[in-house]
Design an enzyme around this catalytic site. Structure first.
Site, short mmCIF file in Angstrom:
data_model
loop_
_atom_site.label_atom_id
_atom_site.label_comp_id
_atom_site.label_asym_id
_atom_site.label_seq_id
_atom_site.Cartn_x
_atom_site.Cartn_y
_atom_site.Cartn_z
N SER A 156 150.31 44.52 97.98
CA SER A 156 149.85 43.42 98.65
C SER A 156 151.20 42.26 98.91
O SER A 156 152.38 43.22 98.19
CB SER A 156 148.72 42.90 97.68
OG SER A 156 149.02 41.29 98.59
N TYR A 169 146.71 38.13 89.94
CA TYR A 169 146.88 39.06 90.66
C TYR A 169 147.88 39.81 91.52
O TYR A 169 148.62 40.42 91.74
CB TYR A 169 146.00 38.35 92.25
CG TYR A 169 145.32 39.93 93.35
CD1 TYR A 169 145.36 40.45 92.93
CD2 TYR A 169 146.65 39.46 94.30
CE1 TYR A 169 144.61 41.89 94.03
CE2 TYR A 169 146.13 40.18 95.05
CZ TYR A 169 145.31 41.32 95.31
OH TYR A 169 145.15 42.06 96.75
N1 LIG Z 1 141.63 42.99 101.41
C1 LIG Z 1 143.04 42.33 100.82
O1 LIG Z 1 142.98 41.00 101.98
C2 LIG Z 1 144.00 43.24 100.88
C3 LIG Z 1 143.58 44.15 99.94
N2 LIG Z 1 144.85 44.52 99.15
C4 LIG Z 1 144.67 46.20 98.44
O2 LIG Z 1 143.68 46.65 98.81
C5 LIG Z 1 142.75 47.80 97.86
C6 LIG Z 1 141.50 47.98 98.05
O3 LIG Z 1 141.22 46.59 98.14
P1 LIG Z 1 139.65 46.44 99.69
O4 LIG Z 1 139.53 47.20 100.20
O5 LIG Z 1 140.87 44.98 99.87
O6 LIG Z 1 138.77 46.15 98.24
P2 LIG Z 1 136.97 46.23 97.97
O7 LIG Z 1 136.63 45.17 96.80
O8 LIG Z 1 136.73 46.81 98.83
O9 LIG Z 1 137.09 47.65 97.12
C7 LIG Z 1 138.10 47.86 96.24
C8 LIG Z 1 137.96 49.02 95.49
O10 LIG Z 1 138.04 49.45 93.73
C9 LIG Z 1 137.26 50.06 93.21
N3 LIG Z 1 137.51 49.82 91.71
C10 LIG Z 1 137.51 48.36 91.64
N4 LIG Z 1 137.74 48.01 89.96
C11 LIG Z 1 137.76 49.66 90.14
C12 LIG Z 1 138.04 51.03 88.72
N5 LIG Z 1 138.28 49.66 87.33
N6 LIG Z 1 138.11 52.34 88.67
C13 LIG Z 1 137.34 52.57 89.48
N7 LIG Z 1 137.53 51.58 91.42
C14 LIG Z 1 137.56 50.55 91.12
C15 LIG Z 1 136.30 49.69 93.78
O11 LIG Z 1 135.10 50.60 93.44
P3 LIG Z 1 133.32 50.50 92.77
O12 LIG Z 1 133.92 49.39 92.37
O13 LIG Z 1 132.97 51.78 93.33
O14 LIG Z 1 134.35 51.13 91.44
C16 LIG Z 1 136.27 49.65 95.29
O15 LIG Z 1 135.72 50.47 96.03
C17 LIG Z 1 143.07 46.76 96.44
O16 LIG Z 1 144.62 47.65 95.76
C18 LIG Z 1 144.38 45.20 97.02
O17 LIG Z 1 144.56 44.38 96.43
C19 LIG Z 1 146.20 44.15 99.21
C20 LIG Z 1 146.39 43.56 99.95
C21 LIG Z 1 145.35 42.92 101.14
C1 LIG Z 2 160.27 28.02 109.31
C2 LIG Z 2 158.70 28.87 109.12
C3 LIG Z 2 158.51 28.82 107.91
C4 LIG Z 2 157.51 30.19 107.57
C5 LIG Z 2 156.58 29.54 106.63
C6 LIG Z 2 155.60 30.70 106.25
C7 LIG Z 2 154.87 30.46 105.48
C8 LIG Z 2 153.52 31.02 105.08
C9 LIG Z 2 152.62 31.82 103.48
C10 LIG Z 2 152.52 32.61 104.05
C11 LIG Z 2 152.05 33.32 102.70
C12 LIG Z 2 151.09 34.65 102.16
C13 LIG Z 2 150.25 34.78 101.64
C14 LIG Z 2 149.77 36.93 101.72
C15 LIG Z 2 149.21 36.70 100.76
C16 LIG Z 2 148.15 38.20 101.45
O1 LIG Z 2 148.33 38.35 102.06
O2 LIG Z 2 147.42 38.94 100.26
C17 LIG Z 2 146.47 39.48 100.21
C18 LIG Z 2 145.41 40.16 99.35
O3 LIG Z 2 146.31 40.77 98.24
C19 LIG Z 2 144.81 39.58 99.09
O4 LIG Z 2 144.59 38.27 99.66
P1 LIG Z 2 143.66 37.25 98.26
O5 LIG Z 2 144.02 35.79 99.19
O6 LIG Z 2 142.78 37.86 98.84
O7 LIG Z 2 144.22 37.43 96.80
#
Ligand SMILES: NC(=O)C1=CN([C@@H]2O[C@H](COP(=O)(O)OP(=O)(O)OC[C@H]3O[C@@H](n4cnc5c(N)ncnc54)[C@H](OP(=O)(O)O)[C@@H]3O)[C@@H](O)[C@H]2O)C=CC1
Ligand SMILES: CCCCCCCCCCCCCCCC(=O)OCC(=O)COP(=O)(O)O
Length: 280
Positions: A156, A169
């Site tokens: 992430s 996280y």
């Molecule tokens: N959505 C976002 O904003 C972002 C997501 N990510 C990353 O993307 C990845 C996928 O997340 P996302 O699709 O968004 O979230 P979801 O919650 O939609 O999906 C999570 C998946 O993980 C599986 N899972 C959870 N726990 C377990 C476990 N113990 N064993 C096996 N499978 C498990 C779930 O399946 P089931 O419940 O069937 O087990 C599900 O398929 C993660 O690693 C997340 O950190 C990164 C950045 C941003």
């Molecule tokens: C002079 C310009 C200054 C600009 C400063 C910008 C500062 C902006 C802060 C940005 C923080 C970004 C955080 C992004 C986190 C992210 O994308 O996480 C994704 C995930 O994995 C899940 O997000 P969740 O919020 O559900 O935990």
């Protein structure tokens, strides 16, 4: 990379995807399947996986790609004693071959450190760190034996920068980045490549499934996710990063990339910005 190059690189490859039942994992199933990969779908809920498999099987794939049947396996990545067994069963039906591992299963958090039980930290680390390590370690011997492989760790933006109310996280994602960065040079001699993928917000149910400080499920769709990137777009970028054998990619808006640079070049400015964010 062009569609033809992606088809050439990926056709017939066995791709194991964790967390394949929803969100980004599900989108990755479609993205790799489309280029002729045999997809092994894993997560805890067999019922949801079967639905994804049905959709995959019905999907029209344009020629010249040969459609490969996908397979589902129930796999809880935190069930350490079971992971090895399941990987053995998977390899038994795939000629001992796993070409690409997408370590995607993940669990998010909502809440302050003060209000979060230690158990919440354990549960999040069990999925995001130890789950990814356990599956990687179970798959590695097969990749070493076949003298090739590609491991993709889904991190992430929070693998690079921490944000308030995500102490578990952010820490788990930083830790998994550390694991892959140390692993990458170790497995190079076995022709195994490691790619870490660090996306910004994606339109998935991750916030719905996130844990509150008391361990209950948050259960709400947050605005950041609602307005986030399409999972299909991120999945295609993951395919591209595999074909291009990238080491570390960030799929995120420019502002998030700037934030990573600020954290690196001027940490105090970054901490000030986060203090403001925590006050929101
Ligand atoms: N959505 C976002 O904003 C972002 C997501 N990510 C990353 O993307 C990845 C996928 O997340 P996302 O699709 O968004 O979230 P979801 O919650 O939609 O999906 C999570 C998946 O993980 C599986 N899972 C959870 N726990 C377990 C476990 N113990 N064993 C096996 N499978 C498990 C779930 O399946 P089931 O419940 O069937 O087990 C599900 O398929 C993660 O690693 C997340 O950190 C990164 C950045 C941003
Ligand atoms: C002079 C310009 C200054 C600009 C400063 C910008 C500062 C902006 C802060 C940005 C923080 C970004 C955080 C992004 C986190 C992210 O994308 O996480 C994704 C995930 O994995 C899940 O997000 P969740 O919020 O559900 O935990």
């Amino acid at each position: 990379p062009s569609i033809t190059l992606k088809q050439q690189c990926l056709k017939g490859k066995v791709v194991l995807i964790t967390g394949a039942s929803s969100g980004l994992g599900k989108a990755c199933c479609f993205a790799f399947h489309k280029y002729g990969c045999k997809v092994i779908l894993c997560s805890r809920t067999l019922e949801e996986l079967e639905k994804v498999k049905l959709e995959l099987d019905e999907k029209f794939i344009p020629k010249p790609v040969e459609k490969k049947p996908s397979i589902v396996f129930q796999l809880d990545v935190t069930d350490i004693d079971h992971v090895g067994n399941t990987i053995r069963k998977i390899t038994a039906v795939c000629d001992s071959k796993i070409d690409i591992l997408i370590n995607n299963a993940g669990l998010d958090q909502r809440g302050s450190a003060l209000a979060s039980n230690l158990d919440v930290y354990r549960r999040i680390f069990d999925v995001n760190l130890f789950g990814q390590i356990t599956v990687t370690k179970a798959v590695l011997p097969y990749m070493v034996a076949q003298r090739s492989g590609h491991i993709v760790g889904i991190g992430s933006v929070q693998s690079k920068i921490s944000v308030p109310f995500r102490t578990a996280y952010s820490a788990s994602k930083h830790a998994s980045q550390g694991f892959y960065d140390a692993l990458r040079p170790e497995v190079h001699e076995h022709n195994i490549h490691v790619t870490t993928v660090n996306p910004g917000y994606i339109k998935t149910n991750i916030s719905m499934n996130a844990l509150n400080g008391d361990g209950s499920v948050y259960g709400k769709l947050d605005g950041n996710q609602k307005n986030g990137m399409e999972a299909d777009f991120v999945a295609e970028e993951i395919v591209n990063s595999v074909v291009k054998k990238e080491n570390d990619v960030m799929i995120a808006p420019f502002l998030h990339k700037i934030a990573v640079w600020i954290r690196f070049l001027s940490p105090n400015l970054y901490f000030w910005i986060m203090r403001k964010r925590a006050g929101l």
